[in-house]
Scaffold this motif. Sequence first.
Motif, PDB file in Angstrom:
ATOM      1  N   GLY A  31       0.798  -1.161   0.141  1.00 34.47           N
ATOM      2  CA  GLY A  31       0.018  -0.037   0.021  1.00 34.47           C
ATOM      3  C   GLY A  31       0.901   1.293   0.171  1.00 34.47           C
ATOM      4  N   VAL A  32       2.072   1.134  -0.420  1.00 37.24           N
ATOM      5  CA  VAL A  32       3.071   2.416  -0.359  1.00 37.24           C
ATOM      6  C   VAL A  32       3.689   2.241  -1.694  1.00 37.24           C
ATOM      7  CG1 VAL A  32       5.081   3.463   0.759  1.00 37.24           C
ATOM      8  CG2 VAL A  32       3.366   2.098   2.078  1.00 37.24           C
ATOM      9  N   VAL A  33       3.721   3.432  -2.280  1.00 33.65           N
ATOM     10  CA  VAL A  33       4.704   3.499  -3.496  1.00 33.65           C
ATOM     11  C   VAL A  33       5.730   4.168  -3.485  1.00 33.65           C
ATOM     12  CG1 VAL A  33       4.400   4.167  -6.181  1.00 33.65           C
ATOM     13  CG2 VAL A  33       2.430   3.120  -4.934  1.00 33.65           C
ATOM     14  N   GLY A  34       6.744   3.837  -3.844  1.00 31.11           N
ATOM     15  CA  GLY A  34       8.189   4.534  -3.725  1.00 31.11           C
ATOM     16  C   GLY A  34       8.619   4.983  -5.070  1.00 31.11           C
ATOM     17  N   GLU A  35       9.353   6.038  -4.923  1.00 30.28           N
ATOM     18  CA  GLU A  35      10.128   6.741  -6.202  1.00 30.28           C
ATOM     19  C   GLU A  35      11.566   6.040  -6.213  1.00 30.28           C
ATOM     20  OE1 GLU A  35      11.095  11.049  -8.162  1.00 30.28           O
ATOM     21  OE2 GLU A  35       9.908  10.910  -6.183  1.00 30.28           O
ATOM     22  N   PHE A  36      11.774   5.686  -7.493  1.00 30.93           N
ATOM     23  CA  PHE A  36      13.036   5.181  -7.533  1.00 30.93           C
ATOM     24  C   PHE A  36      13.785   5.966  -8.771  1.00 30.93           C
ATOM     25  CE2 PHE A  36      10.765   1.974  -5.512  1.00 30.93           C
ATOM     26  CZ  PHE A  36      11.712   1.513  -4.433  1.00 30.93           C
ATOM     27  N   ALA A  37      15.156   5.657  -8.595  1.00 31.84           N
ATOM     28  CA  ALA A  37      15.995   6.622  -9.763  1.00 31.84           C
ATOM     29  C   ALA A  37      17.341   5.407 -10.043  1.00 31.84           C
ATOM     30  CB  ALA A  37      16.662   7.827  -9.408  1.00 31.84           C
ATOM     31  N   PRO A  38      18.005   5.172 -10.955  1.00 31.91           N
ATOM     32  CA  PRO A  38      19.021   4.466 -11.234  1.00 31.91           C
ATOM     33  C   PRO A  38      20.091   4.910 -10.063  1.00 31.91           C
ATOM     34  CG  PRO A  38      18.271   5.269 -13.251  1.00 31.91           C
ATOM     35  CD  PRO A  38      17.560   6.124 -12.285  1.00 31.91           C
ATOM     36  N   ALA A  39      20.933   3.898  -9.660  1.00 29.86           N
ATOM     37  CA  ALA A  39      22.003   4.158  -8.633  1.00 29.86           C
ATOM     38  C   ALA A  39      22.861   5.078  -8.977  1.00 29.86           C
ATOM     39  CB  ALA A  39      22.444   2.879  -8.032  1.00 29.86           C
ATOM     40  N   SER A  40      23.521   5.135 -10.156  1.00 29.90           N
ATOM     41  CA  SER A  40      24.444   5.977 -10.644  1.00 29.90           C
ATOM     42  C   SER A  40      24.880   5.876 -12.053  1.00 29.90           C
ATOM     43  CB  SER A  40      25.798   5.514  -9.754  1.00 29.90           C
ATOM     44  OG  SER A  40      26.120   4.340 -10.183  1.00 29.90           O
ATOM     45  N   ASP A  41      24.852   7.038 -12.527  1.00 29.01           N
ATOM     46  CA  ASP A  41      25.278   6.890 -14.104  1.00 29.01           C
ATOM     47  C   ASP A  41      24.362   6.420 -14.832  1.00 29.01           C
ATOM     48  OD1 ASP A  41      27.682   8.479 -13.294  1.00 29.01           O
ATOM     49  OD2 ASP A  41      28.752   6.695 -12.859  1.00 29.01           O
ATOM     50  N   GLY A  42      23.112   6.203 -14.410  1.00 30.08           N
ATOM     51  CA  GLY A  42      22.239   5.419 -15.459  1.00 30.08           C
ATOM     52  C   GLY A  42      22.357   4.062 -15.441  1.00 30.08           C
ATOM     53  N   ALA A  43      22.862   3.610 -14.382  1.00 32.81           N
ATOM     54  CA  ALA A  43      23.176   2.207 -14.336  1.00 32.81           C
ATOM     55  C   ALA A  43      21.790   1.517 -14.289  1.00 32.81           C
ATOM     56  CB  ALA A  43      24.219   1.514 -13.511  1.00 32.81           C
ATOM     57  N   GLN A  44      21.308   0.384 -14.923  1.00 27.39           N
ATOM     58  CA  GLN A  44      20.130  -0.267 -14.623  1.00 27.39           C
ATOM     59  C   GLN A  44      20.187  -1.679 -13.571  1.00 27.39           C
ATOM     60  OE1 GLN A  44      17.316   0.909 -15.936  1.00 27.39           O
ATOM     61  NE2 GLN A  44      18.619   2.713 -16.388  1.00 27.39           N
ATOM     62  N   ASP A  45      21.511  -1.813 -13.097  1.00 29.06           N
ATOM     63  CA  ASP A  45      21.412  -3.088 -12.355  1.00 29.06           C
ATOM     64  C   ASP A  45      21.054  -2.625 -10.891  1.00 29.06           C
ATOM     65  OD1 ASP A  45      23.569  -1.549 -11.725  1.00 29.06           O
ATOM     66  OD2 ASP A  45      25.238  -2.598 -11.616  1.00 29.06           O
ATOM     67  N   ALA A  46      20.858  -1.551 -10.650  1.00 31.15           N
ATOM     68  CA  ALA A  46      20.362  -1.183  -9.257  1.00 31.15           C
ATOM     69  C   ALA A  46      19.867   0.294  -9.042  1.00 31.15           C
ATOM     70  CB  ALA A  46      21.626  -1.225  -8.176  1.00 31.15           C
TER      71      ALA A  46
END
Length: 169
Positions: free
Chosen positions: A46-61
């Motif tokens: 019931g909680v939605v988080g906002e996420f961004a790539p960890a660093s330099d646009g990396a898609q692994d985290a």
Amino acid sequence: MLSSILSKNTCAACKFCCSFRRQSLWETPLFPPEVAEKLSRPNEYGVVGEFAPASDGAQDAFRLVLENNYRTAAPEEEVPCTFLDPQKGCILKGEDKPFDCSIWPLRIMDKGGKLVIALTPTCPSIGAVPNQALIDLVKNGLGEKIFEYTKTHPYIVKEYREGFPIVYF
């Protein structure tokens, strides 16, 4: 993973590791892509988080975006993790909880090209100096589990910072 030396009740009452000042955003735990995707839309919590790539646009985290939650410019202001319930503690189930959170107050860090497991010295419950129970837990299997996880999730490795006592290498 640390329940034999740090009770869930102690952690839920403290919540220190789940709140971040601007200068400690580097410690915000990282999420694998599939978990970030799940938690960034309506979900079982019931909680939605906002996420961004960890660093330099990396898609692994992906990191949880907390910067927009500060209400003032005060450097001491703390913002809690989106998934922290003030009464119960973390609402995430084990499979969705970041590995960083599962091993807190331990950190896997790169110290001059060598991976080490260090204690975050600011944990109010463990303290600034690793006790023998913590050292034994790490040496008797937890350390290897952390190193193994790092092989497939290298993004959890933080750069070593002075003042973090090394527990295992």
